[in-house]
Design a protein around this motif. Structure first.
Motif, short mmCIF file in Angstrom:
data_model
loop_
_atom_site.label_atom_id
_atom_site.label_comp_id
_atom_site.label_asym_id
_atom_site.label_seq_id
_atom_site.Cartn_x
_atom_site.Cartn_y
_atom_site.Cartn_z
N ARG A 1 -11.58 0.57 4.90
CA ARG A 1 -10.52 1.12 4.07
C ARG A 1 -9.85 2.32 4.75
O ARG A 1 -8.62 2.45 4.74
CB ARG A 1 -11.09 1.57 2.72
CG ARG A 1 -11.50 0.44 1.78
CD ARG A 1 -12.11 1.00 0.51
NE ARG A 1 -12.47 -0.02 -0.44
CZ ARG A 1 -11.64 -0.54 -1.34
NH1 ARG A 1 -10.38 -0.10 -1.38
NH2 ARG A 1 -12.04 -1.47 -2.17
N GLN B 1 -2.74 -1.90 -3.03
CA GLN B 1 -4.09 -2.37 -3.32
C GLN B 1 -4.80 -2.75 -2.03
O GLN B 1 -4.20 -3.34 -1.13
CB GLN B 1 -4.05 -3.58 -4.25
CG GLN B 1 -5.41 -4.08 -4.71
CD GLN B 1 -5.30 -5.18 -5.75
OE1 GLN B 1 -4.21 -5.54 -6.19
NE2 GLN B 1 -6.43 -5.73 -6.16
N THR C 1 -8.57 -4.57 -1.04
CA THR C 1 -9.80 -5.19 -1.51
C THR C 1 -10.62 -5.65 -0.32
O THR C 1 -10.11 -6.39 0.53
CB THR C 1 -9.51 -6.39 -2.42
OG1 THR C 1 -8.70 -5.97 -3.52
CG2 THR C 1 -10.80 -6.99 -2.95
N ALA D 1 -12.93 -7.96 1.52
CA ALA D 1 -13.29 -9.36 1.35
C ALA D 1 -14.60 -9.71 2.05
O ALA D 1 -15.40 -10.50 1.53
CB ALA D 1 -12.18 -10.26 1.87
N LEU E 1 -10.04 -7.19 5.02
CA LEU E 1 -9.54 -6.60 3.78
C LEU E 1 -8.24 -7.27 3.36
O LEU E 1 -7.35 -7.52 4.20
CB LEU E 1 -9.29 -5.10 3.96
CG LEU E 1 -10.46 -4.28 4.50
CD1 LEU E 1 -10.27 -4.01 5.99
CD2 LEU E 1 -10.59 -2.95 3.75
#
Length: 238
Positions: free
Chosen positions: A123, A185, A187, A189, A198
Motif C-alpha cells: 500500500r 480505493q 485492496t 489481493a 493490489l
C-alpha cells in the motif's frame, strides 16, 4: 498440464510478460514462448500436475479482466509442492480471450504478521508512486518504480528496462493531460514474501478538482534489493 509448450503458448496473448521480484523476459510470439519452456526441468522436481487453489475476478472491462489466481503443484501420488500467487491480465483480441500478462506476487506461504507487514508495504509503495506522479516531477516518478517496469494499458504492453529509458519516453508527460490523480480505493489481493498484488481505483482530476475520469487497475509491488516499489501495473483505461 499438457506438458506441451506449443499448446500452452496458445493460451497466451503477445507480447507476453510475467513480471515479478526475480528476472523476467518479454516474449514476442507463441514460438518464442514455447522455445523458452523446459518441462523436463519441472518434471525433475517430482511435479506431475498443477491444480487451482483459488480464482477471484478483481476487475472487469470491455476487453480486459483482472483475475487473482493461486495454483499448487502436485506429485503423482498427490503430495503438494510449491504454490504460487499470480494476478492474470486476461484480454480479448479479435474475439479470442487469452492471458496477456501474469503479475507474479511469488511462491510459498507467509505467516499472518509477515502478510500484514508486506501488505502495508505494498500500500505504501502505491501511495508513494502516485505522490511522485502528482509531483509532476519525472525524476521522482522514475524513482518510484522497479525496473524492468511494466505498464499494460491502451491495448499495449510497455516495458522500460531502466529509469533513463522511461525518462526518455512519453510516460512522464502523460500526467500533463490531467492535473492530479486521486487514489479512491486500494485492496490487497495477494501477498507473499516478495510481492503484493493490489486492486486500485483512481480518479483523474482537472486543475479545478473536477473528476475527468475514473479507472481501475492492478499494481504489482515487488521486493527488490531491500525495497518495495511498483514493478508492474495494468489499467483498464488509459
Amino acid at each position: 498440464n499438457s506438458r506441451m509448450p506449443a499448446v500452452w503458448a496458445t493460451s497466451l496473448h503477445y507480447p507476453h510478460v510475467r513480471p515479478g521480484a526475480g528476472p523476467f523476459e518479454v516474449y514476442q510470439d507463441a514460438r518464442e514462448y514455447a522455445a523458452s519452456v523446459n518441462f523436463e526441468q519441472t518434471l525433475r522436481t517430482g511435479w506431475h500436475h498443477s491444480e487451482w487453489v483459488s480464482r477471484q475476478v478483481l476487475q472487469v472491462g470491455t476487453s480486459k479482466v483482472h483475475v487473482a489466481g493461486s495454483w499448487r503443484r502436485f506429485t503423482a501420488d498427490g503430495t503438494p509442492q510449491v504454490a504460487s500467487a499470480i494476478t492474470y491480465i486476461v484480454t480479448n483480441v479479435n474475439g479470442h480471450w487469452g492471458i496477456l500478462s501474469r503479475f507474479a506476487a511469488g511462491t510459498g506461504a507467509v505467516d499472518t504478521a509477515t502478510a500484514a507487514r508486506n501488505a502495508a508495504a505494498g500500500r505504501d509503495a502505491v501511495t508513494a508512486f502516485f505522490a511522485a506522479w502528482n509531483a509532476h516531477d519525472p525524476e521522482k516518478l522514475a524513482a518510484a518504480g522497479h525496473y524492468p517496469h511494466v505498464r499494460i494499458a491502451d491495448g499495449q504492453v510497455e516495458v522500460w528496462k531502466a529509469a533513463d529509458q522511461l525518462l526518455a519516453g512519453t510516460e512522464p508527460g502523460r500526467q500533463r493531460t490531467w492535473f492530479q490523480t486521486r487514489v479512491d480505493q486500494v485492496t490487497v489481493a495477494q501477498t507473499t514474501a516478495t510481492g503484493v498484488n493490489l486492486a486500485v481505483t483512481i480518479s483523474k482530476l482537472g486543475r479545478d478538482g473536477a473528476v475527468l475520469s475514473t479507472d481501475e487497475g492492478v499494481f504489482l509491488v515487488a521486493l527488490r534489493d531491500g525495497s518495495w516499489k511498483v514493478q508492474a501495473r495494468s489499467m483498464m483505461g488509459t
